[in-house]
Design a protein around this motif. Structure first.
Motif, PDB file in Angstrom:
ATOM      1  N   MET A 102     -15.684  18.843 -14.981  1.00  0.00           N
ATOM      2  CA  MET A 102     -16.872  19.683 -14.863  1.00  0.00           C
ATOM      3  C   MET A 102     -18.051  18.829 -14.434  1.00  0.00           C
ATOM      4  O   MET A 102     -18.130  17.651 -14.757  1.00  0.00           O
ATOM      5  N   ASN A 103     -18.978  19.451 -13.709  1.00  0.00           N
ATOM      6  CA  ASN A 103     -20.177  18.754 -13.267  1.00  0.00           C
ATOM      7  C   ASN A 103     -21.362  19.265 -14.069  1.00  0.00           C
ATOM      8  O   ASN A 103     -21.585  20.477 -14.159  1.00  0.00           O
ATOM      9  N   LEU A 104     -22.123  18.344 -14.656  1.00  0.00           N
ATOM     10  CA  LEU A 104     -23.228  18.736 -15.526  1.00  0.00           C
ATOM     11  C   LEU A 104     -24.323  19.516 -14.806  1.00  0.00           C
ATOM     12  O   LEU A 104     -25.065  20.261 -15.446  1.00  0.00           O
ATOM     13  N   LEU A 105     -24.429  19.380 -13.487  1.00  0.00           N
ATOM     14  CA  LEU A 105     -25.507  20.032 -12.753  1.00  0.00           C
ATOM     15  C   LEU A 105     -25.042  21.211 -11.904  1.00  0.00           C
ATOM     16  O   LEU A 105     -25.844  21.813 -11.190  1.00  0.00           O
ATOM     17  N   LYS A 106     -23.771  21.557 -11.987  1.00  0.00           N
ATOM     18  CA  LYS A 106     -23.245  22.647 -11.145  1.00  0.00           C
ATOM     19  C   LYS A 106     -22.527  23.673 -12.016  1.00  0.00           C
ATOM     20  O   LYS A 106     -21.322  23.613 -12.197  1.00  0.00           O
ATOM     21  N   GLY A 107     -23.315  24.590 -12.569  1.00  0.00           N
ATOM     22  CA  GLY A 107     -22.739  25.679 -13.357  1.00  0.00           C
ATOM     23  C   GLY A 107     -22.058  25.227 -14.634  1.00  0.00           C
ATOM     24  O   GLY A 107     -21.128  25.884 -15.109  1.00  0.00           O
ATOM     25  N   PHE A 108     -22.543  24.121 -15.199  1.00  0.00           N
ATOM     26  CA  PHE A 108     -21.863  23.534 -16.350  1.00  0.00           C
ATOM     27  C   PHE A 108     -21.805  24.471 -17.560  1.00  0.00           C
ATOM     28  O   PHE A 108     -20.740  24.685 -18.143  1.00  0.00           O
ATOM     29  N   ARG A 109     -22.925  25.027 -17.955  1.00  0.00           N
ATOM     30  CA  ARG A 109     -22.937  25.852 -19.165  1.00  0.00           C
ATOM     31  C   ARG A 109     -22.032  27.065 -19.014  1.00  0.00           C
ATOM     32  O   ARG A 109     -21.333  27.444 -19.954  1.00  0.00           O
ATOM     33  N   GLN A 110     -22.020  27.669 -17.844  1.00  0.00           N
ATOM     34  CA  GLN A 110     -21.141  28.813 -17.611  1.00  0.00           C
ATOM     35  C   GLN A 110     -19.678  28.378 -17.645  1.00  0.00           C
ATOM     36  O   GLN A 110     -18.818  29.087 -18.195  1.00  0.00           O
ATOM     37  N   ALA A 111     -19.378  27.214 -17.089  1.00  0.00           N
ATOM     38  CA  ALA A 111     -18.002  26.706 -17.105  1.00  0.00           C
ATOM     39  C   ALA A 111     -17.528  26.459 -18.537  1.00  0.00           C
ATOM     40  O   ALA A 111     -16.382  26.752 -18.888  1.00  0.00           O
ATOM     41  N   PHE A 116     -14.285  27.542 -23.107  1.00  0.00           N
ATOM     42  CA  PHE A 116     -14.273  27.370 -24.563  1.00  0.00           C
ATOM     43  C   PHE A 116     -14.924  28.544 -25.308  1.00  0.00           C
ATOM     44  O   PHE A 116     -15.346  28.392 -26.449  1.00  0.00           O
ATOM     45  N   GLY A 117     -15.015  29.681 -24.661  1.00  0.00           N
ATOM     46  CA  GLY A 117     -15.645  30.833 -25.296  1.00  0.00           C
ATOM     47  C   GLY A 117     -14.820  31.391 -26.444  1.00  0.00           C
ATOM     48  O   GLY A 117     -13.588  31.324 -26.455  1.00  0.00           O
ATOM     49  N   ARG A 118     -15.506  31.910 -27.431  1.00  0.00           N
ATOM     50  CA  ARG A 118     -14.926  32.598 -28.579  1.00  0.00           C
ATOM     51  C   ARG A 118     -13.775  31.807 -29.205  1.00  0.00           C
ATOM     52  O   ARG A 118     -13.980  30.680 -29.633  1.00  0.00           O
ATOM     53  N   THR A 119     -12.568  32.352 -29.250  1.00  0.00           N
ATOM     54  CA  THR A 119     -11.471  31.690 -29.975  1.00  0.00           C
ATOM     55  C   THR A 119     -10.875  30.508 -29.219  1.00  0.00           C
ATOM     56  O   THR A 119      -9.986  29.829 -29.737  1.00  0.00           O
ATOM     57  N   GLN A 120     -11.367  30.236 -27.995  1.00  0.00           N
ATOM     58  CA  GLN A 120     -10.836  29.113 -27.228  1.00  0.00           C
ATOM     59  C   GLN A 120     -11.531  27.796 -27.549  1.00  0.00           C
ATOM     60  O   GLN A 120     -11.140  26.748 -27.032  1.00  0.00           O
ATOM     61  N   GLY A 121     -12.567  27.848 -28.386  1.00  0.00           N
ATOM     62  CA  GLY A 121     -13.305  26.618 -28.669  1.00  0.00           C
ATOM     63  C   GLY A 121     -14.063  26.703 -29.969  1.00  0.00           C
ATOM     64  O   GLY A 121     -13.826  27.584 -30.799  1.00  0.00           O
ATOM     65  N   CYS A 122     -14.981  25.768 -30.155  1.00  0.00           N
ATOM     66  CA  CYS A 122     -15.837  25.690 -31.334  1.00  0.00           C
ATOM     67  C   CYS A 122     -17.260  26.031 -30.896  1.00  0.00           C
ATOM     68  O   CYS A 122     -17.806  25.376 -30.002  1.00  0.00           O
ATOM     69  N   LEU A 128     -23.465  22.132 -28.558  1.00  0.00           N
ATOM     70  CA  LEU A 128     -23.872  20.730 -28.425  1.00  0.00           C
ATOM     71  C   LEU A 128     -23.762  20.282 -26.970  1.00  0.00           C
ATOM     72  O   LEU A 128     -24.622  19.562 -26.460  1.00  0.00           O
ATOM     73  N   SER A 129     -22.723  20.734 -26.287  1.00  0.00           N
ATOM     74  CA  SER A 129     -22.545  20.326 -24.886  1.00  0.00           C
ATOM     75  C   SER A 129     -23.661  20.838 -23.992  1.00  0.00           C
ATOM     76  O   SER A 129     -23.963  20.238 -22.959  1.00  0.00           O
ATOM     77  N   TYR A 130     -24.323  21.947 -24.377  1.00  0.00           N
ATOM     78  CA  TYR A 130     -25.338  22.541 -23.520  1.00  0.00           C
ATOM     79  C   TYR A 130     -26.563  21.643 -23.336  1.00  0.00           C
ATOM     80  O   TYR A 130     -27.322  21.831 -22.381  1.00  0.00           O
ATOM     81  N   VAL A 131     -26.784  20.693 -24.237  1.00  0.00           N
ATOM     82  CA  VAL A 131     -27.949  19.809 -24.086  1.00  0.00           C
ATOM     83  C   VAL A 131     -27.677  18.664 -23.108  1.00  0.00           C
ATOM     84  O   VAL A 131     -28.600  17.953 -22.713  1.00  0.00           O
ATOM     85  N   LEU A 132     -26.427  18.475 -22.720  1.00  0.00           N
ATOM     86  CA  LEU A 132     -26.064  17.296 -21.927  1.00  0.00           C
ATOM     87  C   LEU A 132     -26.673  17.250 -20.523  1.00  0.00           C
ATOM     88  O   LEU A 132     -27.076  16.170 -20.077  1.00  0.00           O
ATOM     89  N   PRO A 133     -26.757  18.362 -19.787  1.00  0.00           N
ATOM     90  CA  PRO A 133     -27.300  18.240 -18.423  1.00  0.00           C
ATOM     91  C   PRO A 133     -28.692  17.637 -18.358  1.00  0.00           C
ATOM     92  O   PRO A 133     -28.934  16.712 -17.569  1.00  0.00           O
TER      93      PRO A 133
END
Length: 198
Positions: A102-111, A116-122, A128-133
């Motif tokens: 994944m690229n932090l500057l190209k649609g990262f949060r949506q990816a 990892f949405g709902r039952t696929q992740g935490c 926490l990952s959303y602050v990375l870009p």
């Protein structure tokens, strides 16, 4: 300037803390070590019968991603120090290696939401990952500035321009710090000067 003290007597309920450290590596890559912690301001009973004490973390997660100069994730790992359901929460940590590519500057949060949405992740690791870009951009700004000054690279518009209200091309801050890129509003009188900063 901090927020003013409240005139009300308030009860502390909850504190969520995000912290990210960025590290330059000898191989030219960058590590972002992110941490999220939740603590309550009061004691509460757990389903086990144990009393969870105020100030003791309810959530405490870590996420490390390694990025290249194009902001693409080349390695990722997660770890847990505290979670409400212990190992049942923490067993998802290896799945976050799926951030690689994944690229932090190209649609990262949506990816992240899609993978990892709902039952696929935490929920908390994903948040926490959303602050990375933005941290990645901040931590590599000096490196990019040096590269732009090199004789081989032509002058390009700084990436931060048009990224927020203070850096719109017609803003006083742009006139002062990036005069080459300043574009006064069409409605501004000819020769009008931007307001001086305080």
């Amino acid at each position: 300037m901090p927020l003013p003290d409240s005139d009300l007597e308030r009860e502390h309920l909850h504190t969520r803390t995000f912290r990210v450290h960025a590290y330059a590596r000898p191989d030219g890559l960058t590590d972002l070590d992110a941490e999220m912690m939740d603590v309550k301001g009061y004691d509460f009973p757990r389903s086990s019968g144990e009393i969870h004490r105020a100030g003791r973390p309810v959530h405490h997660m870590h996420l490390r991603v390694t990025i290249d100069d194009a902001f693409t994730i080349t390695a990722a790992q997660a770890a847990y120090d505290a979670a409400p359901y212990g190992q049942w929460c923490a067993c998802i940590a290896p799945d976050y290696a799926g951030l690689v590519g994944m690229n932090l500057l190209k649609g990262f949060r949506q990816a992240v939401k899609e993978k990892f949405g709902r039952t696929q992740g935490c929920t908390h690791l994903s948040e926490l990952s959303y602050v990375l870009p933005t941290v990645a951009v901040q931590s590599t700004a000096g490196k990019r500035r040096k590269a732009k000054r090199s004789p081989e690279s032509p002058e390009r518009r700084p990436f931060e321009l048009e990224g927020c209200h203070a850096l719109s091309l017609d803003a006083p801050a742009v006139a002062k710090f990036y005069p080459l890129w300043y574009r006064p509003q069409a409605s501004s009188p000819a020769g009008a000067k931007p307001a001086k900063d305080g």
